[in-house]
Write a protein that holds these residues in place. Structure first.
Motif, mmCIF file in Angstrom:
data_model
loop_
_atom_site.group_PDB
_atom_site.id
_atom_site.type_symbol
_atom_site.label_atom_id
_atom_site.label_comp_id
_atom_site.label_asym_id
_atom_site.label_seq_id
_atom_site.Cartn_x
_atom_site.Cartn_y
_atom_site.Cartn_z
ATOM 1 N N GLU A 3 -3.594 -36.588 70.055
ATOM 2 C CA GLU A 3 -2.556 -36.375 69.051
ATOM 3 C C GLU A 3 -2.600 -37.509 68.033
ATOM 4 O OE1 GLU A 3 2.238 -35.631 68.921
ATOM 5 O OE2 GLU A 3 1.235 -35.919 70.814
ATOM 6 N N HIS A 4 -2.436 -37.159 66.773
ATOM 7 C CA HIS A 4 -2.393 -38.166 65.723
ATOM 8 C C HIS A 4 -0.942 -38.546 65.465
ATOM 9 C CE1 HIS A 4 -6.369 -36.367 65.015
ATOM 10 N NE2 HIS A 4 -6.681 -37.619 64.718
ATOM 11 N N ILE A 5 -0.713 -39.840 65.351
ATOM 12 C CA ILE A 5 0.630 -40.372 65.169
ATOM 13 C C ILE A 5 0.642 -41.266 63.940
ATOM 14 C CG2 ILE A 5 2.422 -41.836 66.186
ATOM 15 C CD1 ILE A 5 1.261 -41.083 68.942
ATOM 16 N N ALA A 6 1.697 -41.147 63.151
ATOM 17 C CA ALA A 6 1.901 -42.057 62.023
ATOM 18 C C ALA A 6 3.041 -42.995 62.391
ATOM 19 C CB ALA A 6 2.246 -41.281 60.763
ATOM 20 N N ILE A 7 2.836 -44.270 62.115
ATOM 21 C CA ILE A 7 3.861 -45.279 62.365
ATOM 22 C C ILE A 7 4.234 -45.904 61.029
ATOM 23 C CG2 ILE A 7 4.436 -47.418 63.551
ATOM 24 C CD1 ILE A 7 2.357 -46.601 65.689
ATOM 25 N N LEU A 8 5.530 -45.849 60.718
ATOM 26 C CA LEU A 8 6.038 -46.340 59.442
ATOM 27 C C LEU A 8 7.020 -47.475 59.678
ATOM 28 C CD1 LEU A 8 7.024 -42.862 57.974
ATOM 29 C CD2 LEU A 8 4.862 -44.060 57.661
ATOM 30 N N SER A 9 7.119 -48.348 58.696
ATOM 31 C CA SER A 9 8.157 -49.380 58.732
ATOM 32 C C SER A 9 8.432 -49.874 57.322
ATOM 33 C CB SER A 9 7.739 -50.559 59.613
ATOM 34 O OG SER A 9 6.714 -51.310 58.998
ATOM 35 N N ASP A 10 9.559 -50.550 57.180
ATOM 36 C CA ASP A 10 9.904 -51.255 55.949
ATOM 37 C C ASP A 10 9.905 -50.354 54.711
ATOM 38 O OD1 ASP A 10 10.218 -54.122 56.909
ATOM 39 O OD2 ASP A 10 8.285 -53.557 57.758
ATOM 40 N N ILE A 34 6.697 -41.962 63.684
ATOM 41 C CA ILE A 34 7.582 -42.982 64.238
ATOM 42 C C ILE A 34 7.973 -43.949 63.130
ATOM 43 C CG2 ILE A 34 7.799 -44.874 65.911
ATOM 44 C CD1 ILE A 34 5.575 -43.452 67.548
ATOM 45 N N ASN A 35 9.259 -44.167 62.990
ATOM 46 C CA ASN A 35 9.782 -45.168 62.056
ATOM 47 C C ASN A 35 10.246 -46.354 62.892
ATOM 48 O OD1 ASN A 35 11.194 -46.623 60.035
ATOM 49 N ND2 ASN A 35 13.052 -45.504 60.550
ATOM 50 N N ILE A 36 9.640 -47.520 62.663
ATOM 51 C CA ILE A 36 9.990 -48.674 63.493
ATOM 52 C C ILE A 36 11.019 -49.594 62.827
ATOM 53 C CG2 ILE A 36 7.891 -48.567 64.863
ATOM 54 C CD1 ILE A 36 6.821 -50.951 63.261
ATOM 55 N N GLY A 37 11.666 -49.113 61.787
ATOM 56 C CA GLY A 37 12.818 -49.837 61.271
ATOM 57 C C GLY A 37 12.780 -50.164 59.797
ATOM 58 N N ASP A 38 13.948 -50.496 59.299
ATOM 59 C CA ASP A 38 14.185 -50.863 57.908
ATOM 60 C C ASP A 38 13.902 -49.727 56.932
ATOM 61 O OD1 ASP A 38 15.143 -53.332 58.625
ATOM 62 O OD2 ASP A 38 13.299 -54.403 58.166
ATOM 63 N N ALA A 39 14.443 -48.558 57.251
ATOM 64 C CA ALA A 39 14.387 -47.446 56.295
ATOM 65 C C ALA A 39 15.288 -47.741 55.107
ATOM 66 C CB ALA A 39 14.817 -46.144 56.960
ATOM 67 N N MET A 54 15.566 -38.710 59.100
ATOM 68 C CA MET A 54 16.155 -37.758 60.042
ATOM 69 C C MET A 54 15.367 -36.455 60.095
ATOM 70 S SD MET A 54 20.285 -38.354 59.699
ATOM 71 C CE MET A 54 20.364 -38.314 57.915
ATOM 72 N N GLU A 55 14.816 -36.054 58.971
ATOM 73 C CA GLU A 55 14.083 -34.783 58.906
ATOM 74 C C GLU A 55 12.660 -34.891 59.439
ATOM 75 O OE1 GLU A 55 12.556 -31.542 55.571
ATOM 76 O OE2 GLU A 55 14.025 -33.055 54.994
ATOM 77 N N HIS A 56 11.996 -36.014 59.203
ATOM 78 C CA HIS A 56 10.559 -36.083 59.459
ATOM 79 C C HIS A 56 10.123 -37.005 60.595
ATOM 80 C CE1 HIS A 56 9.513 -33.715 55.903
ATOM 81 N NE2 HIS A 56 10.480 -34.366 55.285
ATOM 82 N N CYS A 57 10.988 -37.888 61.054
ATOM 83 C CA CYS A 57 10.573 -38.853 62.073
ATOM 84 C C CYS A 57 11.018 -38.403 63.459
ATOM 85 C CB CYS A 57 11.114 -40.243 61.758
ATOM 86 S SG CYS A 57 10.447 -40.923 60.216
ATOM 87 N N ASN A 58 10.085 -38.385 64.367
ATOM 88 C CA ASN A 58 10.384 -37.986 65.738
ATOM 89 C C ASN A 58 11.095 -39.093 66.501
ATOM 90 O OD1 ASN A 58 7.529 -36.789 64.886
ATOM 91 N ND2 ASN A 58 8.648 -35.277 66.089
ATOM 92 N N ILE A 59 10.761 -40.318 66.188
ATOM 93 C CA ILE A 59 11.380 -41.490 66.804
ATOM 94 C C ILE A 59 11.733 -42.459 65.689
ATOM 95 C CG2 ILE A 59 11.007 -43.487 68.311
ATOM 96 C CD1 ILE A 59 9.017 -41.770 69.901
ATOM 97 N N SER A 60 12.917 -43.032 65.759
ATOM 98 C CA SER A 60 13.332 -44.035 64.792
ATOM 99 C C SER A 60 13.973 -45.201 65.526
ATOM 100 C CB SER A 60 14.340 -43.454 63.799
ATOM 101 O OG SER A 60 13.718 -42.502 62.974
ATOM 102 N N LEU A 61 13.580 -46.387 65.132
ATOM 103 C CA LEU A 61 14.129 -47.603 65.709
ATOM 104 C C LEU A 61 14.962 -48.334 64.667
ATOM 105 C CD1 LEU A 61 10.952 -48.887 67.596
ATOM 106 C CD2 LEU A 61 12.806 -47.455 68.478
#
Length: 116
Positions: A3-10, A34-39, A54-61
């Motif tokens: 599975e391909h995963i995208a990790i976003l932050s800041d 995955i959003n790892i914070g500071d949206a 909220m619409e596109h991230c499966n996990i948000s920190l």
């Protein structure tokens, strides 16, 4: 198949850039984000950024900016504290009855419970 995963932050409230990144992620067929914070933070569109998370991230920190909006901007420089105050004012559920505003605020509160 892996599975391909995208990790976003800041993302920091830059909705235009965030939307472009999401378009690219989806064009690549990546469906787990995955959003790892500071949206939220310095940029002018914290509401839109939260809607996109909220619409596109499966996990948000929770990042330090989300935490500061909910609690205190202790240790932030004056510019960062100003950004926190701006976002808090835009998102605060006490500022209106708008259901979307409440939904965003509740979402940020759930993130705040996971900050360490």
């Amino acid at each position: 198949m892996a599975e391909h995963i995208a990790i976003l932050s800041d993302i920091h409230g830059n909705a235009e850039a965030f939307a472009s990144v999401l378009d690219d992620i989806h064009a690549r067929g990546i469906d787990f984000v995955i959003n790892i914070g500071d949206a939220i933070g310095y940029g002018p569109e914290p509401e839109r950024c939260l809607d996109l998370v909220m619409e596109h991230c499966n996990i948000s920190l929770c990042g330090n900016h989300e935490y500061a909006v909910l609690n205190d901007a202790e240790g932030f420089n004056p510019v960062a504290k100003g950004a926190v105050d701006f976002v808090r004012g835009r998102l605060s559920a006490a500022d209106g009855d708008d259901e979307q505003k409440r939904r965003r605020w509740e979402f940020v509160k759930t993130l705040g419970s996971s900050y360490s």
